[in-house]
Design an enzyme around this catalytic site. Structure first.
Site, PDB file in Angstrom:
ATOM      1  N   GLN A  13     -29.482 -30.751  61.846  1.00 45.78           N
ATOM      2  CA  GLN A  13     -30.755 -31.421  61.187  1.00 45.78           C
ATOM      3  C   GLN A  13     -31.220 -32.922  61.510  1.00 45.78           C
ATOM      4  O   GLN A  13     -30.840 -33.622  61.190  1.00 45.78           O
ATOM      5  CB  GLN A  13     -30.769 -31.302  59.531  1.00 45.78           C
ATOM      6  CG  GLN A  13     -31.645 -32.165  58.513  1.00 45.78           C
ATOM      7  CD  GLN A  13     -32.852 -30.262  58.603  1.00 45.78           C
ATOM      8  OE1 GLN A  13     -32.759 -29.641  58.492  1.00 45.78           O
ATOM      9  NE2 GLN A  13     -33.854 -31.553  58.872  1.00 45.78           N
TER      10      GLN A  13
ATOM     11  N   ASP B 298     -32.687 -22.903  66.116  1.00 44.60           N
ATOM     12  CA  ASP B 298     -33.848 -23.978  66.490  1.00 44.60           C
ATOM     13  C   ASP B 298     -34.731 -24.083  67.544  1.00 44.60           C
ATOM     14  O   ASP B 298     -35.606 -24.530  67.672  1.00 44.60           O
ATOM     15  CB  ASP B 298     -33.865 -25.480  65.894  1.00 44.60           C
ATOM     16  CG  ASP B 298     -34.023 -25.581  64.953  1.00 44.60           C
ATOM     17  OD1 ASP B 298     -34.740 -24.964  64.102  1.00 44.60           O
ATOM     18  OD2 ASP B 298     -33.744 -27.170  63.753  1.00 44.60           O
TER      19      ASP B 298
ATOM     20  N   LYS C 252     -34.055 -23.948  52.963  1.00 42.02           N
ATOM     21  CA  LYS C 252     -33.492 -22.979  54.482  1.00 42.02           C
ATOM     22  C   LYS C 252     -32.626 -22.268  53.165  1.00 42.02           C
ATOM     23  O   LYS C 252     -32.415 -21.174  53.426  1.00 42.02           O
ATOM     24  CB  LYS C 252     -33.173 -24.001  54.833  1.00 42.02           C
ATOM     25  CG  LYS C 252     -34.077 -24.673  56.049  1.00 42.02           C
ATOM     26  CD  LYS C 252     -33.907 -25.720  57.052  1.00 42.02           C
ATOM     27  CE  LYS C 252     -34.659 -26.398  57.344  1.00 42.02           C
ATOM     28  NZ  LYS C 252     -34.621 -27.347  58.428  1.00 42.02           N
TER      29      LYS C 252
END
Length: 921
Positions: free
Chosen positions: A86, A111, A42
């Site tokens: 995460q 997200d 990322k």
């Protein structure tokens, strides 16, 4: 393709908004290898696209509270437009993952995992939410096939919150007929065989067989599974949830594993971050305001100022801040109706163009004032609430001395006020109290230093000034600066010679040269001259001193002219408080007090945000006297406001007293210091003041007006227009268009008002208009607002009156002759000596700040109209070196006002029912 498109979008953003970059934060708890791998992918993608990515890593000992605290910080950070947590959270402590994902601000949840974004997706609000990145990537892949989704039969295997459930919703709202299958589905092969579009996210290696798949179907495989493979060095290989080899023979399109959905998931994270950054720019685009104005309910007769103020319900100040484009972390709330604004906003908006800069001034006033503050507020209410222009008012904070003395409040009046007026007129956020404390610390330091030097030897002074702490002696930073000023380039306290110690410890202040006085924000005539040091503990060291009112302190002038905290601190250090017996200037830096002053003033340097009755924003900041100082609100407030309004907006500020004083200093001192250039001058005139200049009887506060002022008298008005003409001439001398605002009172006749308008236009005003804003609010200043708009488009050839490099006497003479109309100047003996002293000390190139009466163009308050041929007497000259000007004293005036027989405080009290304030006017 996606990355290339995003890269172009980011370039366009940065070109349109220099200094801006989309910001992504990745929050990781622990140190899992797989998480590190995904995060690196990322970060690499973000760098390639031009996104500013920040990886925040918490240890595996982090608690849920630690994670929530970090999330709250990222939520509040305007440089972060998207952030992800995460998963999984690798912590030794129990952490509720659902609570963590829901703590992420929905507008930054790129997200798409928060309940709010999930709920919006399930409702079909696709344009108002973030979609989880894997389903979003899957949908993009399906679109790339060119196959229409609408009407197709889609099957999703898996119902996780991250992939399966949102994938179902996404296909459904793209008009597919969707079936979700899971571990309890008994006819899985049969359902798969019906699918035109198949999305598999089951987490079971090669579960879907090729023979199940409908010929020509689109197959999206989201699975990542490891199976044994002896041919691989690791002993295993990665496969998906679909048996790829057999499935690709049946499918028209199929994603491989690895290399299919994974890279698209990362690309969609980047796309969501760029989308979030674009939403942020659309919402917070500098100069793009969405503001709610307050509707006035006008009454006749007009109620008292305090009644009007308290009948209004101000917007919450955080709403005002948001409306004008300030970020939450740039605003410090002081209750519901006022706030301080962080100076960091200037850095954020440094590349944005400034708006139009307007200064409101007036003709030579009566002792009652002619309504400059009221006109300032009326003008911004008209521009904002009625013409829907971005507009800020920047005004001075009033002193409590006049508030409780003879003048009363200074928040404007009638239906043109800064509200709440009691907050505005009293403590506000404590800036004036901070100035009082800082000023008096300097005063205490001066007398204490003289006392200690009189009663101690060089060595005793040195031992106390540079003490040994745990056996170590060390100079402070401010002491190092003093050594350098003395030409002593040593940093070891033990290395100084006796002569150097003597120079270092002895300021040798000459008490007769002390110009720094103690201050108080109260009118108290009995402090105009006092004797200090009468206690036996002062060992006979006494001297005559005085108190001034706080707003006359040089610290106030420094606050008003500084362009930041560092600049303010440097100015503090340069402030000259006295001379030594050898004639050298003694500064606040020499006293060692500069750092302490900066600490006391660190919050006061931030402008105060308030609002008008009609809901337009106002900065209230600094309030220097307009006679011995320059009489203008702060440079910082003006600079921030000019950035916030944008290039088509307006900032309206006010200059104290008449144009010959406040405006002249605004141009020659404030604009010279700030580098800002005005577009328009608004010159406030009244029939009442013009009648006084035409020969009318004296106007006295607290005494009913003579009949000459309440009955029509065109002859008096016409004769008094000589003052108006001169002030218009003064304004045009600086090259700026002037609009005359004729502030109408209820006793004025139409003929009198028309006569003033006619005279103003004939004298060279860009325009002149009658104003009724006191009784009508912004509506009554609409003509003025439109005239100001037109004038702001006219050429403005701004220029200073003088070059600061001219000799001090020449600069004073230019002001006296060009602005006041004097024939010449006369410097009395003390003034001549000060010219020589300040020139010798290196201060001769400072601007001039004339301290004279505001009640006449001349030095004599009894001379009205536009006197000429007089000689202006200058009795003394003083220096405000930190603020950056010399101020000649013309005539006699007090820097500590007294209380009248009946002060305003007779009418001020607490309301017995509400507990609020009654009586302020």
């Amino acid at each position: 393709q996606v990355r290339d498109r995003l890269k172009r979008q980011v370039v366009e953003m940065t070109e349109k908004f220099p200094g801006f970059r989309p910001g992504l934060a990745i929050l990781q708890v622990g140190n899992r290898d797989d998480s590190n791998l995904y995060i690196n992918m990322k970060l690499k993608a973000a760098a390639e696209i031009g996104i500013s990515a920040n990886h925040i890593k918490l240890p595996n000992t982090a608690t849920e509270a630690d994670v929530l605290k970090c999330i709250a910080s990222l939520n509040a950070d305007p440089a972060v437009h998207g952030f992800i947590v995460q998963l999984p959270l690798d912590s030794d402590k129990p952490i509720n993952t659902e609570k963590i994902t829901n703590a992420v601000a929905p507008e930054k949840d790129v997200d798409g995992l928060s309940s709010i974004n999930a709920g919006k997706l399930s409702r079909g609000d696709l344009g108002d939410c973030f979609i989880p990145c894997t389903p979003k990537g899957c949908m993009e892949l399906i679109r790339q096939t060119g196959v229409q989704v609408a009407g197709k039969r889609a099957v999703v295997i898996g119902r996780s919150k991250i992939v399966g459930a949102p994938m179902h919703d996404l296909l459904l709202w793209n008009n597919a007929t969707v079936t979700t299958c899971h571990s309890k589905t008994s006819t899985l092969a049969e359902e798969v065989g019906k699918a035109d579009i198949l999305v598999v996210a089951a987490g079971r290696a090669e579960m879907v067989k090729g023979e199940w798949i409908k010929p020509g179907a689109i197959v999206i495989d989201c699975g990542i599974n490891h199976v044994p493979d002896s041919t691989k060095a690791s002993g295993k290989r990665v496969v998906g949830d679909v048996a790829y080899t057999s499935a690709k023979e049946k499918a028209s399109f199929i994603t491989p594993v690895p290399g299919g959905v994974g890279p698209m998931t990362v690309a969609m994270l980047m796309q969501s971050t760029v989308e979030s950054a674009q939403r942020f720019l659309d919402k917070f685009q500098p100069g793009k305001w969405t503001i709610q104005y307050n509707q006035l309910t006008l009454k006749m007769p007009v109620p008292s100022d305090i009644e009007i103020s308290q009948s209004c319900t101000p917007k919450p100040i955080d709403q005002v801040a948001k409306e004008v484009g300030l970020f939450p972390d740039e605003v410090e709330l002081y209750g519901q109706t006022k706030a301080k604004v962080q100076l960091s906003v200037l850095n954020r908006l440094k590349n944005q163009p400034d708006g139009k800069y307007v200064v409101v001034t007036g003709i030579t006033p009566t002792p009652l004032g002619e309504g400059k503050s009221t006109t300032t507020v009326g003008l911004v209410q008209a521009l904002g609430a009625h013409l829907h222009q971005n507009v800020f008012a920047c005004v001075r904070q009033p002193s409590q001395g006049p508030t409780f003395g003879i003048k009363g409040g200074a928040a404007g009046g009638g239906y043109c006020q800064v509200v709440p007026m009691e907050e505005f007129n009293l403590h506000l956020t404590g800036d004036i109290h901070a100035i009082t404390a800082a000023n008096n610390l300097v005063a205490a330091a001066i007398d204490a230093r003289i006392f200690h030097e009189l009663t101690q030897s060089d060595q005793a002074l040195y031992n106390r000034l540079v003490p040994s702490v745990n056996g170590i002696r060390k100079f402070s930073d401010i002491q190092i600066r003093r050594l350098q000023k003395l030409g002593i380039n040593k940093t070891d306290p033990m290395a100084l010679t006796k002569e150097e110690v003597n120079s270092f410890v002895r300021l040798d202040v000459d008490p007769g040269t002390i110009t720094w006085q103690r201050v108080l924000d109260t009118n108290d005539r009995f402090l105009r001259k006092i004797t200090i040091g009468q206690s036996p503990t002062e060992k006979g060291f006494t001297r005559t001193a005085q108190f001034d009112i706080t707003v006359s302190s040089e610290i106030m002038a420094v606050l008003a002219l500084a362009d930041g905290l560092d600049d303010m601190k440097k100015r503090f250090g340069r402030m000259v408080v006295a001379s030594s017996k050898k004639g050298q200037p003694v500064t606040a830096d020499d006293l060692g007090v500069t750092g302490a002053l900066a600490v006391l003033m660190k919050d006061a340097v931030k402008p105060n945000l308030m609002q008008t009755l009609e809901g337009t924003p106002v900065f209230v900041h600094a309030g220097p006297f307009a006679n011995i100082a320059h009489g203008n609100s702060s440079v910082l407030a003006d600079k921030i406001a000019l950035k916030l309004v944008g290039k088509d907006g307006f900032v309206v500020t006010e200059a104290g007293f008449g144009a010959d004083i406040g405006m002249e200093k605004f141009f020659n001192i404030k604009c010279r210091s700030s580098g800002l250039r005005p577009h328009v001058v608004v010159l406030v005139a009244t029939v009442r003041a013009l009648k006084m200049h035409g020969g009318g009887p004296a106007v006295t506060a607290g005494v009913p007006l003579p009949k000459e002022y309440t009955e029509e008298n065109l002859q008096l008005v016409a004769k008094g227009c000589s003052n108006l003409n001169k002030q218009i001439q003064n304004t045009r001398m600086f090259g700026v268009p002037v609009v005359v605002a004729v502030n109408a009172f209820k006793t004025d006749t139409k003929a009198e008002l028309a006569l003033v308008v006619q005279h103003a236009k004939e004298a060279g005003a860009f325009d002149a208009v009658e104003c009724t804003h006191w009784a009508e609010g912004g509506k009554g200043a609409l003509a003025l607002a439109r005239a100001v708009q037109r004038a702001s488009q006219a050429p403005s050839n701004f220029r200073f009156l003088y070059n600061v490099e001219l000799p001090v006497v020449d600069k004073i003479r230019l002001i006296a002759q060009q602005v006041y109309g004097a024939r010449d100047i006369e410097l009395l003996q003390e003034a001549q000596e000060k010219v020589a002293l300040y020139t010798k000390q290196g201060f001769g190139n400072l601007p001039i700040c004339m301290a004279k009466t505001h009640l006449s163009l001349s030095h004599d308050p009894e001379q009205k109209g536009a006197p000429t041929g007089f000689v202006l007497p200058v009795r003394d000259i003083r220096a405000s070196v930190g603020a950056g000007f010399l101020y000649p004293l013309v005539g006699t005036m007090s820097t500590m006002p007294g209380l009248p027989t009946r002060p305003c405080f007779y009418d001020i009290d607490l309301d017995p029912v509400s507990g609020g304030v009654n009586g302020l006017f």
